[in-house]
Design a protein around this motif. Structure first.
Motif, PDB file in Angstrom:
ATOM      1  N   ASN A  47       0.816  -1.208   0.000  1.00 11.14           N
ATOM      2  CA  ASN A  47       0.000   0.000   0.000  1.00 11.14           C
ATOM      3  C   ASN A  47       0.851   1.260   0.000  1.00 11.14           C
ATOM      4  O   ASN A  47       0.413   2.332  -0.413  1.00 11.14           O
ATOM      5  N   PHE A  48       2.076   1.105   0.488  1.00  5.93           N
ATOM      6  CA  PHE A  48       2.982   2.255   0.568  1.00  5.93           C
ATOM      7  C   PHE A  48       3.203   2.891  -0.801  1.00  5.93           C
ATOM      8  O   PHE A  48       3.402   4.104  -0.903  1.00  5.93           O
ATOM      9  N   SER A  49       3.164   2.086  -1.864  1.00  2.00           N
ATOM     10  CA  SER A  49       3.384   2.631  -3.207  1.00  2.00           C
ATOM     11  C   SER A  49       2.306   3.651  -3.573  1.00  2.00           C
ATOM     12  O   SER A  49       2.566   4.604  -4.317  1.00  2.00           O
ATOM     13  N   LEU A  50       1.086   3.469  -3.042  1.00  3.40           N
ATOM     14  CA  LEU A  50       0.002   4.416  -3.309  1.00  3.40           C
ATOM     15  C   LEU A  50       0.222   5.738  -2.575  1.00  3.40           C
ATOM     16  O   LEU A  50      -0.301   6.777  -2.987  1.00  3.40           O
ATOM     17  N   ALA A  51       0.983   5.690  -1.490  1.00  2.00           N
ATOM     18  CA  ALA A  51       1.212   6.890  -0.682  1.00  2.00           C
ATOM     19  C   ALA A  51       2.403   7.704  -1.160  1.00  2.00           C
ATOM     20  O   ALA A  51       2.573   8.864  -0.751  1.00  2.00           O
ATOM     21  N   ILE A  52       3.230   7.143  -2.027  1.00  2.00           N
ATOM     22  CA  ILE A  52       4.453   7.825  -2.461  1.00  2.00           C
ATOM     23  C   ILE A  52       4.196   9.212  -3.063  1.00  2.00           C
ATOM     24  O   ILE A  52       4.887  10.176  -2.701  1.00  2.00           O
ATOM     25  N   PRO A  53       3.223   9.380  -3.980  1.00  2.00           N
ATOM     26  CA  PRO A  53       2.989  10.732  -4.524  1.00  2.00           C
ATOM     27  C   PRO A  53       2.659  11.761  -3.453  1.00  2.00           C
ATOM     28  O   PRO A  53       3.089  12.927  -3.540  1.00  2.00           O
ATOM     29  N   TYR A  54       1.916  11.362  -2.425  1.00  2.00           N
ATOM     30  CA  TYR A  54       1.538  12.284  -1.354  1.00  2.00           C
ATOM     31  C   TYR A  54       2.737  12.607  -0.459  1.00  2.00           C
ATOM     32  O   TYR A  54       2.886  13.742  -0.005  1.00  2.00           O
ATOM     33  N   LEU A  55       3.574  11.601  -0.232  1.00  2.00           N
ATOM     34  CA  LEU A  55       4.766  11.829   0.586  1.00  2.00           C
ATOM     35  C   LEU A  55       5.780  12.706  -0.143  1.00  2.00           C
ATOM     36  O   LEU A  55       6.504  13.479   0.486  1.00  2.00           O
ATOM     37  N   GLN A  56       5.834  12.602  -1.458  1.00  2.00           N
ATOM     38  CA  GLN A  56       6.707  13.495  -2.244  1.00  2.00           C
ATOM     39  C   GLN A  56       6.286  14.953  -2.074  1.00  2.00           C
ATOM     40  O   GLN A  56       7.136  15.841  -1.988  1.00  2.00           O
ATOM     41  N   LYS A  57       4.989  15.163  -2.004  1.00  2.00           N
ATOM     42  CA  LYS A  57       4.486  16.532  -1.816  1.00  2.00           C
ATOM     43  C   LYS A  57       4.867  17.086  -0.453  1.00  2.00           C
ATOM     44  O   LYS A  57       4.905  18.297  -0.252  1.00  2.00           O
ATOM     45  N   GLN A  58       5.151  16.165   0.485  1.00  2.00           N
ATOM     46  CA  GLN A  58       5.571  16.592   1.814  1.00  2.00           C
ATOM     47  C   GLN A  58       7.082  16.790   1.910  1.00  2.00           C
ATOM     48  O   GLN A  58       7.614  17.097   2.972  1.00  2.00           O
ATOM     49  N   GLY A  59       7.769  16.595   0.783  1.00  2.00           N
ATOM     50  CA  GLY A  59       9.196  16.886   0.744  1.00  2.00           C
ATOM     51  C   GLY A  59      10.128  15.695   0.735  1.00  2.00           C
ATOM     52  O   GLY A  59      11.354  15.866   0.700  1.00  2.00           O
ATOM     53  N   PHE A  60       9.595  14.500   0.767  1.00  2.00           N
ATOM     54  CA  PHE A  60      10.449  13.308   0.748  1.00  2.00           C
ATOM     55  C   PHE A  60      10.954  13.032  -0.668  1.00  2.00           C
ATOM     56  O   PHE A  60      10.241  13.245  -1.651  1.00  2.00           O
TER      57      PHE A  60
END
Length: 209
Positions: A47-60
């Motif tokens: 499921n983490f792969s689905l969260a990657i775009p959102y985490l990128q927006k947070q600066g990761f």
């Protein structure tokens, strides 16, 4: 070995006139248990792969997030071997269910707290744990299949059971969309599938003999 994983106690034999009906019923019940249980593992695997775009927006950084995602595969490969040896001496009913529920707990932690996604090292460790628990699925299913189905029918039964991979993997997208619609938050990618996974765990306990 933990007491919780001890093999089930011996049961007294059924009267001869009940054996055929009970055996057919239990075989179907057990098959449904490992099918739905293993499909459930796929609901909380990546499921983490689905969260990657959102985490990128947070600066990761995308590369760092990819490393976190790789932790699942690394741990899964190791666990499939190590936990496979433990599974051979365990009660598959409990072993399969515990692995599924622990994997769901990791995903719930990701979805319900901001701490889980506060740093790359922490995310890596959590995803490594998730991958380790994921390795508890296949050994228990394989052992159950061997015990309940003969050699000459195992190829057919295994090919049908193998569809569980596709069912679980195919449900991730619809569940993610449903979660977003209900909770209106991207963290529901972790939460909604985990809740469904817990239902699958209950089904395993009920079905596996």
């Amino acid at each position: 070995m933990l007491n919780i994983f001890k093999p089930a106690r011996h049961r007294a034999s059924l009267p001869e006139n009940q054996v055929d009906d009970a055996y057919k019923r239990y075989r179907l019940q057990v098959f449904l248990g490992i099918f739905i249980g293993y499909a459930g593992y796929y609901l909380v695997r990546k499921n983490f792969s689905l969260a990657i775009p959102y985490l990128q927006k947070q600066g990761f950084d995308k590369g760092d997030l990819g490393l976190v995602l790789a932790a699942v595969s690394i741990a899964y490969g190791l666990s499939k071997f190590v936990m496979g040896t433990v599974s051979d001496r365990s009660n598959p009913r409990i072993f399969l269910t515990v692995g599924l529920l622990l994997s769901a707990v990791i995903n719930i932690f990701f979805g319900a707290t901001s701490i889980a996604m506060s740093s790359i090292p922490l995310m890596f460790c959590l995803m490594f744990l998730n991958g380790w628990f994921q390795g508890m699925g296949w050994p228990a299913c394989g052992r159950t299949m061997v015990h309940w189905f003969s050699v000459h029918e195992r190829g057919t039964k295994m090919s049908v059971w193998n569809v569980a991979h596709n069912v679980g993997g195919g449900l991730i997208g619809p569940l993610a969309i449903a979660g977003m619609s209900i909770f209106a938050a991207w963290q529901s990618h972790f939460l909604f599938s985990s809740l469904n996974c817990c239902c699958g765990g209950d089904f395993c306990i009920f079905c596996l003999a």
